[in-house]
Design an enzyme around this catalytic site. Structure first.
Site, short mmCIF file in Angstrom:
data_model
loop_
_atom_site.label_atom_id
_atom_site.label_comp_id
_atom_site.label_asym_id
_atom_site.label_seq_id
_atom_site.Cartn_x
_atom_site.Cartn_y
_atom_site.Cartn_z
N HIS A 1 6.97 -28.01 121.37
CA HIS A 1 6.70 -27.43 122.68
C HIS A 1 5.53 -28.17 123.34
CE1 HIS A 1 4.09 -24.92 119.99
NE2 HIS A 1 3.21 -25.31 120.88
P1 TYD Z 1 4.93 -20.69 116.91
O1 TYD Z 1 4.69 -20.86 118.38
O2 TYD Z 1 6.33 -20.66 116.44
O3 TYD Z 1 4.13 -21.83 116.12
P2 TYD Z 1 4.33 -23.42 116.17
O4 TYD Z 1 3.92 -23.83 117.53
O5 TYD Z 1 3.42 -23.96 115.16
O6 TYD Z 1 5.74 -23.70 115.86
O7 TYD Z 1 4.16 -19.39 116.43
C1 TYD Z 1 4.53 -18.71 115.26
C2 TYD Z 1 4.35 -17.21 115.48
O8 TYD Z 1 2.97 -16.89 115.66
C3 TYD Z 1 5.08 -16.70 116.69
O9 TYD Z 1 5.66 -15.45 116.34
C4 TYD Z 1 4.02 -16.48 117.71
C5 TYD Z 1 2.79 -16.19 116.87
N1 TYD Z 1 1.53 -16.63 117.48
C6 TYD Z 1 0.60 -15.70 117.90
O10 TYD Z 1 0.82 -14.48 117.81
N2 TYD Z 1 -0.58 -16.13 118.41
C7 TYD Z 1 -0.87 -17.44 118.53
O11 TYD Z 1 -1.97 -17.80 119.00
C8 TYD Z 1 0.11 -18.42 118.10
C9 TYD Z 1 -0.15 -19.89 118.21
C10 TYD Z 1 1.29 -17.97 117.57
#
Ligand code: TYD
Length: 135
Positions: free
Chosen positions: A49
């Protein structure tokens, strides 16, 4: 594409190392959020992303991983292997994190609170966003 890596100052003595990070001084923004990834499974690739506004610093404080940065025109792969190295990831930058060692802890310092509406999770939408914003 310019890769901005910060080399933090370790305060080492006979007891070991200590790195301190202060917003604005060591980190180029006010830090509103900190999160970290650990126990990442073998072969896992995550991220996929970009963000409209968010800026981040990524620090692999234990173990190692790689980060693919893609500004829509150019891609670069940056290995993170030292706890005193911070990779700056600007807004409007597609990122993927992979090749995590089993002991990797990837710390992220973020300029904004978590906001799903700031994410661009579709690569074609990212390219369109880059085109429209002349980056
Ligand atoms: P995700 O966006 O999938 O992580 P990455 O970018 O590493 O693939 O995030 C994983 C999970 O954590 C998703 O359910 C959202 C949650 N999350 C939060 O609650 N707060 C945050 O600051 C972040 C980065 C993720």
């Amino acid at each position: 594409m310019q890769i901005i890596k910060y080399m933090f100052q370790p305060h080492g003595d006979e007891r070991g190392q200590l790195v301190a990070l202060e917003e604005v001084k060591d980190i180029p923004f006010h830090v509103k959020r900190v999160y970290f990834m650990y126990d990442t499974g073998e072969g896992v690739r995550r991220g996929f992303h970009a963000h409209r506004n968010l800026e981040q610093i990524l620090v692999c404080i234990h173990g190692s991983c790689k980060v693919l940065l893609d500004n829509g025109h150019e891609k670069k792969i940056v290995p993170l292997e030292k706890p005193y190295e911070g990779l700056y990831v600007s807004n409007a930058m597609w990122r993927e994190m992979y090749d995590f060692s089993s002991d990797a802890v990837l710390l992220v310092l973020a300029s904004e609170l978590y906001d799903e509406s700031d994410y661009i999770r579709d690569y074609d939408e990212f390219l369109k966003y880059i085109g429209e914003n002349n980056d």
